[in-house]
Design a protein around this motif. Structure first.
Motif, PDB file in Angstrom:
ATOM      1  N   PHE A  15       0.917  -1.169  -0.145  1.00  0.00           N
ATOM      2  CA  PHE A  15       0.136  -0.233   0.032  1.00  0.00           C
ATOM      3  C   PHE A  15       0.877   1.241  -0.105  1.00  0.00           C
ATOM      4  O   PHE A  15       1.965   1.096   0.429  1.00  0.00           O
ATOM      5  CB  PHE A  15      -0.971   0.110   1.201  1.00  0.00           C
ATOM      6  N   THR A  16       0.401   2.462  -0.563  1.00  0.00           N
ATOM      7  CA  THR A  16       0.966   3.725  -0.508  1.00  0.00           C
ATOM      8  C   THR A  16       0.766   4.424   0.467  1.00  0.00           C
ATOM      9  O   THR A  16      -0.421   4.727   0.728  1.00  0.00           O
ATOM     10  CB  THR A  16       0.780   4.125  -2.007  1.00  0.00           C
ATOM     11  N   THR A  17       1.445   5.076   1.152  1.00  0.00           N
ATOM     12  CA  THR A  17       1.399   6.127   2.221  1.00  0.00           C
ATOM     13  C   THR A  17       2.331   7.360   1.870  1.00  0.00           C
ATOM     14  O   THR A  17       3.214   7.377   1.072  1.00  0.00           O
ATOM     15  CB  THR A  17       1.436   5.604   3.500  1.00  0.00           C
ATOM     16  N   GLN A  23       5.690  10.221  -1.122  1.00  0.00           N
ATOM     17  CA  GLN A  23       5.023   9.068  -1.345  1.00  0.00           C
ATOM     18  C   GLN A  23       5.867   7.672  -1.000  1.00  0.00           C
ATOM     19  O   GLN A  23       6.917   8.036  -1.965  1.00  0.00           O
ATOM     20  CB  GLN A  23       4.119   9.154  -2.439  1.00  0.00           C
ATOM     21  N   VAL A  24       5.557   6.792  -0.416  1.00  0.00           N
ATOM     22  CA  VAL A  24       6.095   5.605  -0.235  1.00  0.00           C
ATOM     23  C   VAL A  24       5.423   4.393  -0.383  1.00  0.00           C
ATOM     24  O   VAL A  24       4.174   4.505  -0.327  1.00  0.00           O
ATOM     25  CB  VAL A  24       7.072   5.591   0.883  1.00  0.00           C
ATOM     26  N   THR A  25       6.089   3.126  -0.932  1.00  0.00           N
ATOM     27  CA  THR A  25       5.138   2.085  -0.904  1.00  0.00           C
ATOM     28  C   THR A  25       5.527   1.243   0.240  1.00  0.00           C
ATOM     29  O   THR A  25       6.989   0.933   0.248  1.00  0.00           O
ATOM     30  CB  THR A  25       5.452   1.525  -2.290  1.00  0.00           C
ATOM     31  N   VAL A  26       4.552   0.425   1.172  1.00  0.00           N
ATOM     32  CA  VAL A  26       4.870  -0.267   1.962  1.00  0.00           C
ATOM     33  C   VAL A  26       4.859  -1.766   1.626  1.00  0.00           C
ATOM     34  O   VAL A  26       3.719  -2.103   1.025  1.00  0.00           O
ATOM     35  CB  VAL A  26       4.208  -0.102   3.332  1.00  0.00           C
ATOM     36  N   GLU A  27       6.084  -2.590   1.322  1.00  0.00           N
ATOM     37  CA  GLU A  27       6.022  -3.493   0.629  1.00  0.00           C
ATOM     38  C   GLU A  27       5.996  -4.850   1.534  1.00  0.00           C
ATOM     39  O   GLU A  27       5.483  -6.025   1.096  1.00  0.00           O
ATOM     40  CB  GLU A  27       7.291  -3.825  -0.324  1.00  0.00           C
ATOM     41  N   ASP A  28       6.519  -4.758   2.733  1.00  0.00           N
ATOM     42  CA  ASP A  28       6.561  -5.789   3.563  1.00  0.00           C
ATOM     43  C   ASP A  28       6.761  -5.493   4.990  1.00  0.00           C
ATOM     44  O   ASP A  28       6.793  -4.220   5.431  1.00  0.00           O
ATOM     45  CB  ASP A  28       7.787  -6.709   3.075  1.00  0.00           C
ATOM     46  N   PHE A  29       6.819  -6.316   5.840  1.00  0.00           N
ATOM     47  CA  PHE A  29       7.174  -6.303   7.425  1.00  0.00           C
ATOM     48  C   PHE A  29       8.314  -7.010   7.776  1.00  0.00           C
ATOM     49  O   PHE A  29       8.519  -8.128   7.376  1.00  0.00           O
ATOM     50  CB  PHE A  29       5.712  -6.482   8.268  1.00  0.00           C
ATOM     51  N   VAL A  42       9.557   1.658   0.579  1.00  0.00           N
ATOM     52  CA  VAL A  42      10.309   1.737  -0.884  1.00  0.00           C
ATOM     53  C   VAL A  42       9.999   2.781  -1.611  1.00  0.00           C
ATOM     54  O   VAL A  42       8.667   3.096  -1.651  1.00  0.00           O
ATOM     55  CB  VAL A  42      10.100   0.448  -1.714  1.00  0.00           C
ATOM     56  N   ARG A  43      10.905   3.663  -2.039  1.00  0.00           N
ATOM     57  CA  ARG A  43      10.572   4.732  -3.131  1.00  0.00           C
ATOM     58  C   ARG A  43      11.715   4.619  -4.196  1.00  0.00           C
ATOM     59  O   ARG A  43      12.864   4.960  -3.910  1.00  0.00           O
ATOM     60  CB  ARG A  43      10.634   5.896  -2.352  1.00  0.00           C
ATOM     61  N   GLY A  44      11.560   4.164  -5.359  1.00  0.00           N
ATOM     62  CA  GLY A  44      12.393   3.992  -6.378  1.00  0.00           C
ATOM     63  C   GLY A  44      13.689   3.093  -5.683  1.00  0.00           C
ATOM     64  O   GLY A  44      13.136   1.984  -5.596  1.00  0.00           O
ATOM     65  N   THR A  45      14.823   3.576  -5.584  1.00  0.00           N
ATOM     66  CA  THR A  45      15.805   2.372  -5.405  1.00  0.00           C
ATOM     67  C   THR A  45      16.160   2.691  -3.986  1.00  0.00           C
ATOM     68  O   THR A  45      17.036   1.801  -3.265  1.00  0.00           O
ATOM     69  CB  THR A  45      17.304   2.793  -6.222  1.00  0.00           C
ATOM     70  N   TRP A  46      15.433   3.562  -3.211  1.00  0.00           N
ATOM     71  CA  TRP A  46      15.471   3.692  -1.692  1.00  0.00           C
ATOM     72  C   TRP A  46      14.762   2.695  -0.941  1.00  0.00           C
ATOM     73  O   TRP A  46      13.436   2.562  -1.163  1.00  0.00           O
ATOM     74  CB  TRP A  46      15.170   5.196  -1.358  1.00  0.00           C
TER      75      TRP A  46
END
Length: 76
Positions: A15-17, A23-29, A42-46
């Protein structure tokens, strides 16, 4: 540890927050050795891990967000 497992299993990702205006994407925990739940953002390569209790949730919140509220009552 049980509530952290519920967060990991039931909070819908990705999800995006927005954090600090970005804006970043939460991909995992992930779980630290001290049983703290971290959101892997994650945002791009960061890539940046942030404590789940410090994570600003989007509106509407993703499915399973109620487990973060339950975890917040248990977390040290």
């Amino acid at each position: 540890m049980g509530l952290s497992t519920m967060v990991q299993e039931h909070l819908a990702v990705p999800f995006t927050t927005t954090m600090l205006g970005v804006q970043v994407t939460v991909e995992d925990f992930d779980l630290t050795t001290g049983n703290q739940v971290l959101a892997c953002c994650v945002r791009g390569t960061w890539h940046q891990a942030i404590g789940i209790l410090d994570l600003p949730l989007p509106v509407p919140a993703p499915d399973g967000a109620q487990w973060i509220a339950a975890y917040s009552r248990w977390a040290p």
